[in-house]
Scaffold this motif. Structure first.
Motif, PDB file in Angstrom:
ATOM      1  N   GLN A 271     -33.771  -8.178  12.745  1.00 19.26           N
ATOM      2  CA  GLN A 271     -33.892  -7.932  11.315  1.00 19.26           C
ATOM      3  C   GLN A 271     -34.316  -6.494  11.031  1.00 19.26           C
ATOM      4  O   GLN A 271     -35.440  -6.093  11.322  1.00 19.26           O
ATOM      5  CB  GLN A 271     -34.899  -8.902  10.695  1.00 19.26           C
ATOM      6  CG  GLN A 271     -34.491 -10.360  10.770  1.00 19.26           C
ATOM      7  CD  GLN A 271     -33.275 -10.675   9.916  1.00 19.26           C
ATOM      8  OE1 GLN A 271     -32.991  -9.989   8.946  1.00 19.26           O
ATOM      9  NE2 GLN A 271     -32.544 -11.716  10.277  1.00 19.26           N
TER      10      GLN A 271
ATOM     11  N   SER B 212     -37.874  -5.276   9.391  1.00 19.68           N
ATOM     12  CA  SER B 212     -38.865  -6.329   9.589  1.00 19.68           C
ATOM     13  C   SER B 212     -40.223  -5.735   9.971  1.00 19.68           C
ATOM     14  O   SER B 212     -40.339  -4.544  10.300  1.00 19.68           O
ATOM     15  CB  SER B 212     -38.397  -7.295  10.674  1.00 19.68           C
ATOM     16  OG  SER B 212     -38.223  -6.606  11.903  1.00 19.68           O
TER      17      SER B 212
ATOM     18  N   ASP C 179     -37.300 -13.002   2.840  1.00 19.86           N
ATOM     19  CA  ASP C 179     -36.361 -12.163   3.588  1.00 19.86           C
ATOM     20  C   ASP C 179     -35.168 -11.903   2.689  1.00 19.86           C
ATOM     21  O   ASP C 179     -35.093 -12.393   1.567  1.00 19.86           O
ATOM     22  CB  ASP C 179     -35.985 -12.760   4.944  1.00 19.86           C
ATOM     23  CG  ASP C 179     -35.133 -14.022   4.860  1.00 19.86           C
ATOM     24  OD1 ASP C 179     -34.214 -14.087   4.028  1.00 19.86           O
ATOM     25  OD2 ASP C 179     -35.381 -14.944   5.652  1.00 19.86           O
TER      26      ASP C 179
ATOM     27  N   GLU D 279     -40.706 -10.990  12.564  1.00 20.18           N
ATOM     28  CA  GLU D 279     -41.845 -11.397  11.738  1.00 20.18           C
ATOM     29  C   GLU D 279     -42.761 -12.384  12.449  1.00 20.18           C
ATOM     30  O   GLU D 279     -43.719 -12.864  11.845  1.00 20.18           O
ATOM     31  CB  GLU D 279     -41.357 -12.036  10.430  1.00 20.18           C
ATOM     32  CG  GLU D 279     -40.450 -11.153   9.578  1.00 20.18           C
ATOM     33  CD  GLU D 279     -41.159  -9.947   8.992  1.00 20.18           C
ATOM     34  OE1 GLU D 279     -42.394  -9.875   9.089  1.00 20.18           O
ATOM     35  OE2 GLU D 279     -40.471  -9.076   8.434  1.00 20.18           O
TER      36      GLU D 279
END
Length: 614
Positions: free
Chosen positions: A381, A384, A196, A357
């Motif tokens: 995120q 993502s 990430d 995720e």
């Protein structure tokens, strides 16, 4: 779960790799390692069980030279946590090294075939099977590393994010992704690789998110190349990161979790900014409005989520059903994907995941897409996997959440769900203008009200000392606050390792009442709502059996205060938004009990922040 870091450039790689592993510690892990290719072409691997600090101590007298390398923190799946099973893994000739997140589901079949061809294995991991397979293909086909990786991955069943380097070549890293996150950072004459963006933001804000089935070819002094498994070249889509180093630091707090609890007044502002008009007359979520007809004509809405996101979804279910009169179901993503669910084209599936995720949630998304449902995502995120896999969605915009036990992401998710419900209810005309305005005013006041709740932190800290050595807790709530009871119990067991269960308060008499005695603390959520009197009766039932009551009540309450052993007050707010306020003192209670027990609050044992395996 596991963390990946890679670097190629003009600097010494080791410090960058180890620093990146420290940034990824929040994901949860049990071993760490690095592989470096130096200017002589020597491939050196250093790895050990334990924390990144243990790796640093182990490697301090080792050769860590080189301007290119890969690094990994492992969360054990196949094989126990030990030095041998730690990543990176060598191929049999020690000419290749690999790091891997995910699970190779057909590893045993591949391993048996490789053993028949004379290969032996040092570890009990599925990852070593993959690097041996790559070497086998390369030796037999006399092909490049890229071709060997591409061919090997076409034989693999499962999830992976990998990076491969080879002895004698400090100018190339081959990386690939399938159902596990991977991002490439692009700097000035250097590249960064990570699972990430947190290890990358220190060096560059330009990133490329690798898609499923793609291979990233990272070569020194050459542009990044993206290929498919079928060797078709793809576009390199560079995104700009909206993140700062300051967000990744503790900022004077002893733990990330406490910092993130205290950030919630600000994160609620960030979550609602630009979505609620300044005069409080409207709510606009572009992802919903762009697909307004789909939502208005939906046969039903299905939330799929795991853990804390599942608890938030239970609140979302009630918000949407009550305000919009649309049937809603909430499913554990891990069960949904395996039970052949009935999904129709008129259904909307809302996937909820902090990281974007979560493997089970991502798999549920793919299943629902195959069945023709419209997919909407709620995640934190940007870029993502779930954000890219859904048809539309909404970000919660709460900033990076480093503590494994989710706090601000939970309140951000519920806030977004409230805005979705308001948006649809306004379009459908299923709430009165007065109610619509009252909920909006509540959302606008949330930051101020959370600040008032946080003023109770000192009192909650003192209260926590009484219950530090309790062995069990029961959390009770009704209506909107039943999911908060589940979430409060989850927070406590995650970080303090005390067994805790959440129950609908009225269900207690159908079994859990047998557990009540003077040694059983019961956290009862008894805020002013339409079933307050029923909750009071449930509390009296516990008290009559000697249970110790910690009650969360609305300011000014006198009835429950006369019964309970301890009370924590929250300000009054419209009922549908009480879960956001009530969750904050429960987060603080869990935090302080865990600190009293000297637990690793930010990285509790056996847990990972981003669950990228089944």
């Amino acid at each position: 779960m596991c963390g990946i870091v890679g670097y190629m450039g003009n600097r010494e790689a080791y410090g960058i790799l180890v620093g990146g592993l420290h940034r990824l510690e929040y994901r949860g892990y049990d071993s760490a390692g690095v592989a470096l290719v130096n200017e002589k072409g020597e491939l050196n691997i250093h790895k050990c069980k334990g924390k990144v600090a243990d790796l640093e101590n182990y490697a301090k007298d080792k050769d860590t030279d080189g301007s290119m390398g890969i690094a990994h923190t492992r969360w054990a799946t196949h094989g126990e946590p030990n030095d041998i099973n730690a990543h990176p893994h060598y191929s049999e000739s020690a000419s290749l090294a690999i790091i891997h997140n995910g699970i190779i589901e057909n590893y045993s079949v591949l391993k048996e075939a490789l053993m028949e061809n004379g290969y032996s294995f040092r570890s009990t991991t599925d990852t070593e099977v993959l690097v041996q397979l790559i070497e086998y293909i390369r030796n037999n086909n006399h092909c490049s590393l890229l071709e060997a990786v591409r061919s090997a991955l076409k034989k693999v069943v499962g999830a992976y994010a990998i990076a491969v380097v080879e002895k004698g070549n400090n100018d190339e890293i081959i990386a690939a992704k399938q159902s596990s996150p991977l991002v490439v950072g692009i700097g000035e004459d250097e590249y960064f690789l990570a699972s990430d963006a947190t290890p990358i933001i220190e060096y560059t804000d330009r990133v490329v998110y690798i898609d499923d089935g793609q291979i990233a070819v990272i070569r020194r002094d050459q542009p990044l190349k993206i290929l498919s498994l079928d060797n078709e070249e793809g576009s390199v889509d560079i995104k700009k990161l909206d993140m700062s180093i300051g967000q990744l630091e503790k900022g004077g707090y002893p733990h990330f979790m406490l910092k993130e609890i205290y950030e919630q007044p600000k994160t609620i502002i960030d979550c609602t900014r630009g979505r609620i008009s300044a005069d409080g007359s409207s709510v606009t979520l572009s992802g919903v409005m762009a697909n307004k007809e789909r939502f208005l004509n939906a046969n039903r809405i299905i939330f799929v989520a795991c853990g804390t996101s599942w608890h938030a979804s239970l609140i979302g279910e009630r918000l949407i059903e009550e305000m919009c009169r649309i049937p809603v179901e909430v499913e554990y993503a891990s069960e949904f994907r395996y039970r052949n669910p009935v999904i129709n084209k008129g259904d909307i599936v809302i996937a909820v995941s902090q990281s974007g995720e979560t493997a089970d949630t991502l798999a549920a998304v793919e299943l629902a897409k195959e069945r023709g449902a419209f997919i909407f995502g709620i995640c934190n995120q940007v870029g993502s996997s779930i954000a890219r896999a859904t048809d539309s969605g909404t970000y919660i915009h709460v900033g990076p959440e480093i503590g494994v036990a989710s706090t601000k992401a939970f309140t951000g998710q519920v806030t977004v769900m409230a805005m979705i419900a308001l948006t649809l209810a306004h379009e459908k005309g299923t709430v009165t203008p007065e109610y619509f305005s009252e909920v909006i005013r509540g959302l606008q006041r949330l930051p101020e009200l959370i600040e008032r709740v946080l003023e109770s932190d000192g009192r909650i800290s003192e209260l926590s000392k009484i219950f530090t050595y309790s062995r069990n807790f029961l959390y009770l709530g009704r209506g909107y606050n039943y999911p908060v009871a589940l979430e409060g119990a989850l927070k406590l067991k995650e970080i303090s390792y005390i067994h805790a269960e959440g129950y609908p308060a009225a269900e207690m008499k159908h079994g859990p009442i047998a557990l009540i005695d003077s040694e059983m603390p019961v956290v009862a959520i008894a805020t002013a709502d339409n079933i307050y009197d029923k909750t009071v009766s449930n509390i009296q039932t516990v008290k009559a059996r000697g249970g110790k009551i910690i009650a969360v009540v609305t300011e000014g309450d006198t009835v429950v205060r006369a019964i309970a052993d301890h009370c924590i007050e929250v300000p009054p707010i419209i009922e549908c938004l009480t879960p956001i306020l009530v969750s904050v003192p429960l987060q603080l209670l869990a935090y302080h009990i865990a600190v009293n027990k000297d637990r690793n609050v930010d990285q509790p044992r056996n847990l990972a922040k981003s669950v990228t395996v089944e």
